[in-house]
Design an enzyme around this catalytic site. Structure first.
Site, short mmCIF file in Angstrom:
data_model
loop_
_atom_site.label_atom_id
_atom_site.label_comp_id
_atom_site.label_asym_id
_atom_site.label_seq_id
_atom_site.Cartn_x
_atom_site.Cartn_y
_atom_site.Cartn_z
N ASP A 38 0.84 -1.10 0.12
CA ASP A 38 0.06 0.01 0.26
C ASP A 38 0.98 1.28 -0.02
O ASP A 38 2.22 1.04 -0.16
CB ASP A 38 -1.19 -0.12 1.13
N ALA A 39 0.27 2.19 0.28
CA ALA A 39 1.14 3.62 0.12
C ALA A 39 2.16 3.71 1.41
O ALA A 39 3.07 4.45 1.00
CB ALA A 39 0.03 4.87 0.27
#
Length: 134
Positions: A17-18
């Protein structure tokens, strides 16, 4: 083959994810890869199974528990053990580790289906024999 099969995986950018942490659903993809490699190691080719028996595998259920995050560039080890071999299904216990640290564990039930009807069918005898031997 050993009773516990292992398969290494590297965490890539696309898996995260980020924040650089493995997205939770990607563990299911990792576990799928381990099951595929286990089949190969047992001498069960999925394309051969389709061609000779018109059969394939589908996931019926999956339960997963998360213990610690994997991160970008981690090398993780996936393990797989057969919990139960049924007439038309296989129950797997699967785990993901970074070193000795347990990251995630899952129980996955896979069913054998006739690909024409997508209905349950018995495991072909030659497949069940190879799974028992593994």
């Amino acid at each position: 083959m050993p009773s516990v099969f292992t398969w290494p995986v590297r965490v890539y950018y696309e898996d995260t994810d980020a924040g650089g942490i493995v997205f939770y659903a990607n563990y299911l993809k990792f576990f799928e890869r381990a099951r595929t490699e286990w089949l190969r190691a047992a001498g069960i080719g999925q394309q051969d199974l389709i061609a000779s028996d018109n059969a394939g595998f589908v996931v019926k259920s999956a339960t997963i528990d998360y213990h610690a995050p994997a991160r970008l560039d981690d090398e993780i080890t996936l393990t797989l053990a057969v919990e139960k071999l049924g007439r038309a299904s296989v129950q797997f216990a699967q785990k993901a580790y970074r070193g000795d640290q347990l990251l995630a564990e899952a129980s996955v039930k896979v069913g054998c289906v006739d690909l024409a009807s997508v209905r349950p069918r018995s495991l072909p005898g030659h497949v069940a024999d190879k799974m028992r031997a593994a």
